[in-house]
Design a protein around this motif. Sequence first.
Motif, mmCIF file in Angstrom:
data_model
loop_
_atom_site.group_PDB
_atom_site.id
_atom_site.type_symbol
_atom_site.label_atom_id
_atom_site.label_comp_id
_atom_site.label_asym_id
_atom_site.label_seq_id
_atom_site.Cartn_x
_atom_site.Cartn_y
_atom_site.Cartn_z
ATOM 1 N N UNK A 3 0.848 -1.178 0.000
ATOM 2 C CA UNK A 3 0.000 0.000 0.000
ATOM 3 C C UNK A 3 0.881 1.223 0.000
ATOM 4 N N UNK A 4 0.382 2.206 -0.591
ATOM 5 C CA UNK A 4 1.157 3.425 -0.690
ATOM 6 C C UNK A 4 0.761 4.373 0.410
ATOM 7 N N UNK A 12 -8.524 5.718 -0.592
ATOM 8 C CA UNK A 12 -8.765 5.262 -1.970
ATOM 9 C C UNK A 12 -7.512 5.448 -2.809
ATOM 10 N N UNK A 13 -7.431 4.810 -3.950
ATOM 11 C CA UNK A 13 -6.240 4.804 -4.788
ATOM 12 C C UNK A 13 -6.290 5.981 -5.761
ATOM 13 N N UNK A 14 -5.152 6.556 -5.958
ATOM 14 C CA UNK A 14 -5.071 7.684 -6.908
ATOM 15 C C UNK A 14 -5.074 7.195 -8.351
ATOM 16 N N UNK A 15 -4.668 6.027 -8.566
ATOM 17 C CA UNK A 15 -4.606 5.514 -9.929
ATOM 18 C C UNK A 15 -5.942 4.966 -10.388
ATOM 19 N N UNK A 16 -6.758 4.541 -9.539
ATOM 20 C CA UNK A 16 -8.069 4.013 -9.903
ATOM 21 C C UNK A 16 -9.096 4.994 -9.352
ATOM 22 N N UNK A 17 -9.868 5.662 -10.254
ATOM 23 C CA UNK A 17 -10.833 6.640 -9.758
ATOM 24 C C UNK A 17 -12.061 5.956 -9.132
ATOM 25 N N UNK A 18 -12.767 6.749 -8.356
ATOM 26 C CA UNK A 18 -13.977 6.220 -7.754
ATOM 27 C C UNK A 18 -15.083 6.269 -8.776
#
Length: 183
Positions: A3-4, A12-18
């Motif tokens: 995990x970053x 939530x992940x910055x690379x995968x949008x919600x």
Amino acid sequence: MHTTVVEAASGHSLLVPELPDLFWGTVGFIVVLLVFIFVALPRLNALLDARSKAIEGRIDEAKHAREEAERLLEQYQQQLAEARAEAGRIREQAREDAKRIRAELVEQAQGEAARIVAQARTQIEAERDNAVQSLRAEVGSLALDLASAVVTQHLATDANATAFVDRFLADLELEHASDGTAK
């Protein structure tokens, strides 16, 4: 997994949008795409078509201009060839005229020379005749003076004078007799 730091802080992940971000992003992309397809693309196509027609028109104009230029060049070359041929004819005519004029001048000069020679001969003949007449008169005068001196001296004696007169009369009679027989 790993995990970053960013994922851990926000959850939530910055690379995968919600999902809502993905939905509104997709809707915005579709709106921009539709505006581009129905508004910008037809205008762009119209500009490209107009540009293409303008280029084709210029190409046609250039073709016509080239054809006209080739026609004018051919006409110019034909006129140039005709002008050269005409210049050649004019040069040849000038040469012929020069020869003819030269021949006429030579003929005139020869005629004038012959006239001058004939006039000089006539003048020389007249002067010779005058000189002969003058010499005859002079010689005759001198002969008479000489004869007179000889006769005077020769006839100084009576016997010579009588013999001279007798001879003269005899010559006259002979001359008269020969004239009578000749008639």
